[in-house]
Motif scaffolding. Sequence first.
Motif, PDB file in Angstrom:
ATOM      1  N   ASN A  41      32.114  32.222  45.285  1.00  8.86           N
ATOM      2  CA  ASN A  41      31.225  32.392  46.438  1.00  8.86           C
ATOM      3  C   ASN A  41      30.940  31.040  47.060  1.00  8.86           C
ATOM      4  O   ASN A  41      30.691  30.068  46.361  1.00  8.86           O
ATOM      5  CB  ASN A  41      29.902  33.029  46.006  1.00  8.86           C
ATOM      6  CG  ASN A  41      30.107  34.459  45.531  1.00  8.86           C
ATOM      7  OD1 ASN A  41      29.900  34.766  44.371  1.00  8.86           O
ATOM      8  ND2 ASN A  41      30.556  35.314  46.409  1.00  8.86           N
ATOM      9  N   ALA A  43      33.048  29.232  48.675  1.00  9.31           N
ATOM     10  CA  ALA A  43      34.197  28.325  48.628  1.00  9.31           C
ATOM     11  C   ALA A  43      34.696  27.957  50.028  1.00  9.31           C
ATOM     12  O   ALA A  43      35.394  26.961  50.194  1.00  9.31           O
ATOM     13  CB  ALA A  43      35.325  28.968  47.828  1.00  9.31           C
ATOM     14  N   GLY A  44      34.366  28.780  51.010  1.00  7.00           N
ATOM     15  CA  GLY A  44      34.821  28.494  52.368  1.00  7.00           C
ATOM     16  C   GLY A  44      35.893  29.447  52.867  1.00  7.00           C
ATOM     17  O   GLY A  44      36.482  29.230  53.929  1.00  7.00           O
ATOM     18  N   LYS A  45      36.119  30.511  52.127  1.00  7.58           N
ATOM     19  CA  LYS A  45      37.189  31.455  52.492  1.00  7.58           C
ATOM     20  C   LYS A  45      36.911  32.127  53.838  1.00  7.58           C
ATOM     21  O   LYS A  45      37.762  32.140  54.727  1.00  7.58           O
ATOM     22  CB  LYS A  45      37.328  32.528  51.394  1.00  7.58           C
ATOM     23  CG  LYS A  45      37.525  31.952  50.000  1.00  7.58           C
ATOM     24  CD  LYS A  45      37.650  33.025  48.937  1.00  7.58           C
ATOM     25  CE  LYS A  45      36.409  33.910  48.774  1.00  7.58           C
ATOM     26  NZ  LYS A  45      35.232  33.222  48.218  1.00  7.58           N
ATOM     27  N   THR A  47      34.827  31.144  56.068  1.00  7.27           N
ATOM     28  CA  THR A  47      34.765  30.109  57.098  1.00  7.27           C
ATOM     29  C   THR A  47      36.170  29.792  57.607  1.00  7.27           C
ATOM     30  O   THR A  47      36.374  29.606  58.812  1.00  7.27           O
ATOM     31  CB  THR A  47      34.106  28.845  56.537  1.00  7.27           C
ATOM     32  OG1 THR A  47      32.833  29.198  56.004  1.00  7.27           O
ATOM     33  CG2 THR A  47      33.926  27.790  57.606  1.00  7.27           C
ATOM     34  N   GLU A 174      37.913  40.363  52.344  1.00  9.15           N
ATOM     35  CA  GLU A 174      37.356  41.284  51.326  1.00  9.15           C
ATOM     36  C   GLU A 174      37.186  42.674  51.905  1.00  9.15           C
ATOM     37  O   GLU A 174      36.144  43.301  51.752  1.00  9.15           O
ATOM     38  CB  GLU A 174      35.999  40.766  50.832  1.00  9.15           C
ATOM     39  CG  GLU A 174      36.084  39.404  50.168  1.00  9.15           C
ATOM     40  CD  GLU A 174      34.734  39.002  49.571  1.00  9.15           C
ATOM     41  OE1 GLU A 174      34.115  39.860  48.923  1.00  9.15           O
ATOM     42  OE2 GLU A 174      34.319  37.853  49.767  1.00  9.15           O
TER      43      GLU A 174
END
Lengths: 263, 299
Positions: A41, A43-45, A47, A174
């Motif tokens: 959580n 991590a910048g995914k 974003t 997700e």
Amino acid sequence: MLKIVNLTKIFNPGTINEKKALDNINLHLKEGDLVTIIGSNGAGKSTLMNAISGAIAVDKGKIYIDNIDVTSQPEYRRGKFIGRVFQDPMTGTAAEMTVEENLVLALKRGQKRTLRKSIKNPERVLFREQLKLLGLNLENDLRQKVGLLSGGQRQALTLLMATITKPKLLLLDEHIAALDPQIANLVMELTKQIVKTNRLTALMITHDLHQALAVGNRTIMMHKGRMLFELKGEERKRATVETLLGLFRKQREAEGRSFCFLA
Amino acid sequence: MEALLFLETVEQGLIYGIVVLGVYLSFRVLNYADLSVDGTLPLGAAVAASMIVAGYNPWIATLVATLAGGIGGLFTGYLHTKFRIDPLLTGILTMTGLYSVNLQVMGKANIPLLGYEVVFASPFGLRGEVFTLGLLLLIVSILVISIYKFLGTEIGVALRATGNNQRMITCLGVNTDNMKLLGLVISNAMVSLSGALICQYQGFADVGLGIGTIVGGLASLIIGEMLFSKDSIFRDLVSMVLGSIIFRLIIALVLWLGLPPAYLKLMTAFIVIICLTAPDIKAGVKFIKKRGNSYAENS
Ligand SMILES: Nc1ncnc2c1ncn2[C@@H]1O[C@H](COP(=O)(O)OP(=O)(O)OP(=O)(O)O)[C@@H](O)[C@H]1O
Ligand SMILES: [Mg+2]
């Protein structure tokens, strides 16, 4: 196809809430790549996806799609060739509009919208045909309000809307995480099928490590705004969930040591 | 006597029904709480009245008034889309600014139109009331059908999606700023059209004409929705007009019963407050409607 060069995004710069959400990201996708992205959580995914789609502006770096620099293009302009599915099924559909209206909005992606009647019979035939492939009985009532559908039905519809015009790039954030396991499986199967038959290029974020390896041809791990490692080819074929966890632990330990060193 | 009062009230309801259609477009379709209508309604009246007094054909004057309202809407939308000013504030700014503009256009606070040719002047010896009612029904019907058709076009559905899920429609390649501008232009153009018709109907334009337009429009909208709306855009649009007529009838009734006119705006505000704060009323009305329907089905 997609080329990301030295991408950096800092939220709230110069305040105590300053957050480097993307830290010098480089990524190159070839036509037909399906890349899964994992990471803890924050991590910048998401974003990263928001930066690619233009939902947020970046601070540094460039984004190219088909060799066109899109870094400063507004989101709606990139929307003409990027399809997105979000985690929340509410995000990708218009609740107060009907199934066919939602679909026709998606069908006109990338085209000039005119004063012609939006839905006629040929469109309805196409929609029924496509909806039948979802296997969720949505083809029987095209005039149903989308707000009345279940989360799974809405998400499957969003997926269809995101891909009905064969976008250059598909971004899945997700997209099955909020669904119950049975319908999640179904939407995942649909995703694989649609990506395959249309030969789409796609990025998919997931927290399911097993799925990250089972789907697509490359896997990327992100952490604290950076890309920790990438698995592809033979190495990826041999990899298991344990491999991923091992690699992650190794990276973090390395990081931990460097912190100790600094301190 | 009462019959004439009733007829006039229905006619007023039809004219203000155009305002309610405009308010429906901004508040409901576009989900934009646009208050500029308090300025664009008298703008329409000001432009139409000034032009008629200056000798222009009343239809041309009405058309120009309508366009002027569109420009007002464009201004409101521009404040929001260009400078990201809060929608509520953009409307207040336009409305306030337009007060001076309207005074400037009119040159004085009130322009009487008695003795000038207006659109309601009945041709070929038709009885005045019959012609007026017929003309208003025609104009309102054309508007309802045009808006209905428009909302079903490719641009129309994109406009509705902008009000319903902005993030989604942006992802689908639509510039929502343009949609908002378009919606606000159409909405305010209609409101100004209504203003142009009102001044010709009542025989004068007054700079204070716009006060309470939005509250009256919302009251009519809510009444229309409570009583007649049902999952269909066409029905929604017709409901707006019916809501407007009923609202005007309520006002006529309380005046007839002896309420001093000075209390009208207060009463209008109360109608809106009661409707907004008591969802029970809405649920109750829906329930009554449903029961009525099932009775009808059973019998
Ligand atoms: N709009 C924003 N304003 C400020 N900070 C933000 C914003 N969006 C994200 N962040 C921060 O950036 C970091 C990365 O967030 P991001 O949503 O990309 O994480 P993620 O990898 O998608 O996590 P998750 O798995 O929880 O979805 C987080 O620390 C988050 O708090
Ligand atoms: Mg996320």
